[in-house]
Design a protein around this motif. Sequence first.
Motif, PDB file in Angstrom:
ATOM      1  N   ASP A 176       8.095 -10.112  13.458  1.00 39.30           N
ATOM      2  CA  ASP A 176       7.377  -9.307  12.285  1.00 39.30           C
ATOM      3  C   ASP A 176       8.662  -9.040  11.239  1.00 39.30           C
ATOM      4  N   ARG A 177       8.629  -9.323  10.212  1.00 43.53           N
ATOM      5  CA  ARG A 177       9.739  -8.779   9.074  1.00 43.53           C
ATOM      6  C   ARG A 177       9.194  -8.784   7.692  1.00 43.53           C
ATOM      7  N   GLY A 178       9.869  -8.182   6.933  1.00 46.18           N
ATOM      8  CA  GLY A 178       9.644  -8.291   5.640  1.00 46.18           C
ATOM      9  C   GLY A 178      10.102  -6.898   4.854  1.00 46.18           C
ATOM     10  N   ALA A 179       9.809  -6.529   3.688  1.00 49.07           N
ATOM     11  CA  ALA A 179       9.855  -5.400   3.009  1.00 49.07           C
ATOM     12  C   ALA A 179       8.715  -5.201   2.174  1.00 49.07           C
ATOM     13  N   ILE A 180       8.638  -3.868   1.785  1.00 47.08           N
ATOM     14  CA  ILE A 180       7.640  -3.608   0.913  1.00 47.08           C
ATOM     15  C   ILE A 180       8.091  -2.444  -0.121  1.00 47.08           C
ATOM     16  N   LEU A 181       7.305  -2.553  -1.508  1.00 46.21           N
ATOM     17  CA  LEU A 181       7.374  -1.362  -2.350  1.00 46.21           C
ATOM     18  C   LEU A 181       6.123  -0.556  -2.274  1.00 46.21           C
ATOM     19  N   ARG A 182       6.484   0.663  -1.822  1.00 47.82           N
ATOM     20  CA  ARG A 182       5.278   1.488  -1.450  1.00 47.82           C
ATOM     21  C   ARG A 182       5.203   2.799  -2.256  1.00 47.82           C
ATOM     22  N   ALA A 183       4.040   3.186  -3.138  1.00 46.49           N
ATOM     23  CA  ALA A 183       4.077   4.255  -3.908  1.00 46.49           C
ATOM     24  C   ALA A 183       4.291   5.416  -2.975  1.00 46.49           C
ATOM     25  N   GLY A 184       4.496   6.627  -3.774  1.00 46.67           N
ATOM     26  CA  GLY A 184       4.734   7.840  -2.981  1.00 46.67           C
ATOM     27  C   GLY A 184       3.282   8.396  -2.680  1.00 46.67           C
ATOM     28  N   ASP A 185       3.234   9.285  -1.677  1.00 44.20           N
ATOM     29  CA  ASP A 185       2.008   9.787  -1.168  1.00 44.20           C
ATOM     30  C   ASP A 185       1.284  10.368  -2.061  1.00 44.20           C
ATOM     31  N   THR A 186       1.720  11.034  -2.984  1.00 42.73           N
ATOM     32  CA  THR A 186       0.891  11.590  -4.025  1.00 42.73           C
ATOM     33  C   THR A 186       0.674  10.750  -5.529  1.00 42.73           C
ATOM     34  N   ALA A 187       1.012   9.715  -5.272  1.00 44.77           N
ATOM     35  CA  ALA A 187       0.987   8.985  -6.645  1.00 44.77           C
ATOM     36  C   ALA A 187      -0.538   8.663  -7.077  1.00 44.77           C
TER      37      ALA A 187
END
Length: 599
Positions: free
Chosen positions: A422-433
């Motif tokens: 299991d591998r990869g990368a993500i671009l994740r919004a902030g918790d309050t976006a």
Amino acid sequence: MNKNVGRRTLLQAAFATPVVTGLSTSEAVAEQGREDRFTIAVLPDTQYLLDEGGSDPEPVRESLRAVVQRRREANIVFLAHLGDVTEHGTEREMRTANDVFRAIDGALPYSVLAGNHDVPGRTDDQRGVTPYLNTFGPQRFSRMRTYGGSSPGGYNSFHIISGGGRQWLLLALDWRVSDAGIAWVQQVLDRHKALPTILTTHDLVSADDGPSAVLSEYGQRLWDKVIRRNDQIFLTLNGHYWPPGRTTLTNDHGNPVHLHITNYQDRYYGGAGMVRFYTFDMLRNVIDVETFSPWLVGRRDRTPLETENSVLTGDADRFSVEIDFRQRFAGFAPPVLPKPRPASAVLVRGTAAYWRFDAEGLAAGSAIKPGSIARDLTGNGNDLTVQYLNTSSADALKWSEDHHDNQPAHASLRFGGGKQPDRGAILRAGDTAPINSMRFLSGYTIETFIKLPAPFEGDHAFMGILSWEGRSGDAGKHSGWSPDEPTCSLNVSGERFLQFVVYPVPVDDDPTSWSHAIPVGRWTHVAVVNDGRRTVMYVDGAKIARNAAAESTGISTLGKPFVIGATQFALRYGQGFYGSVGDTRIVARALRPSEFLTR
């Protein structure tokens, strides 16, 4: 600016980049008649049908009529005769040929080159005046819009053809080209360096032992002195020998050249006016070839022999040539692509978030480190932060200049996700976006650009392109495939089908749209459009068939982060996306295709 912050910033809003408002002169020329498919008709040796000793010119006449009649249907832009128009090259035979070719004068541009039966066979293009030259010399072709000019003796000529959104050079060369003629050919090529070139002549390759062709003795001379040196020559066509055949040779630039012989004079009725269509399909990157006799096809009550020869389907008669036109021509004619568009040009009314991956100071292939930021260029505060999944290494996310032709930003991110391990990368919004909680009850449009690698290796079934985190069960949705899947995601199945699944706000349902298998090795634009009631997916601007029939209003978001690069299951990321992602935009209303990022 703090240097550490600069290195951690992926995205820079290039608001100073000018918007393209018009075409240059050369681009405007290429825009004229931009069709994805066009055809060049080829007519080989007709000598046995134009023989004063006793023959029948009607099959040739009917072939020419048929080409003109089909010019709109098949988008025929040119016809090339490959020599040996007549059997003896006499004035009488040339008068008959002249009369036959009047059928297309003024209706379709064409070329007719000399074969050894049209002129004294032991002479070259310095032979002087002949009945052939009086009939098919520069004076005949100069009235055609494609005609570019002839060699001093008149036996070699060139035409510039428009088709498929670009221009092409066609050389019509004599049966025997002298050194002076070769010098003229080189001058023509040098003056038109950016034009892909088709070389037609009477003698070049033969196929005595079957469909695989080889250079003739004269063909070797033409190959060494002209073809192999000039990368723009990608296709050659000749007659003279039979049976038909083809081969592919590599030129001095390391690129393929396709060499074809087509001649049917040995078949029933002197070839019966056999015609070959070369249909260029610029979208499919292929040249489709078909061979038939319009004269025989149009006959009623054909005999078995006539039927056998009406349409030819052998390996050397009906085939396709795969050719990546852009790649093959890149060395001498790099594609003219739209310039980058600033973010301001695509921030349409209702844009909730827009991410693009322009970068300053990054080299192609540079790894993007965890913690790097992709800014939301709307200013709405939906910035995305890079995170690596599990124990992924630095190849999990890389920056690239690769992009869709019509993508506003000329950049993308290359995701190296996979199942094992299991591998990869993500671009994740902030918790309050804000994007995390938007429900889009009045409709929405989600757009992105993706590219799957070629070859597409490994098991990447149901990898996520973008999604919202969380469990659909936590939103009170239990009717779908699993309460552990998120409330909205765009994924790629094991068959490379795009899957958009969404749990609407008012009902417990999961309307799902499925595309066809998307290609590998090329960019695809995806748009999911919801008008507040129904969802429609578009792939490269075309509506797919398998759109969900169920009513769908809004997205049951849970206030959890929006993500590019993966889809959760049971609140866990098992694998990341494997491929490239370009500009991504979310608009809080339904957009028309004319409003997509590709326009």
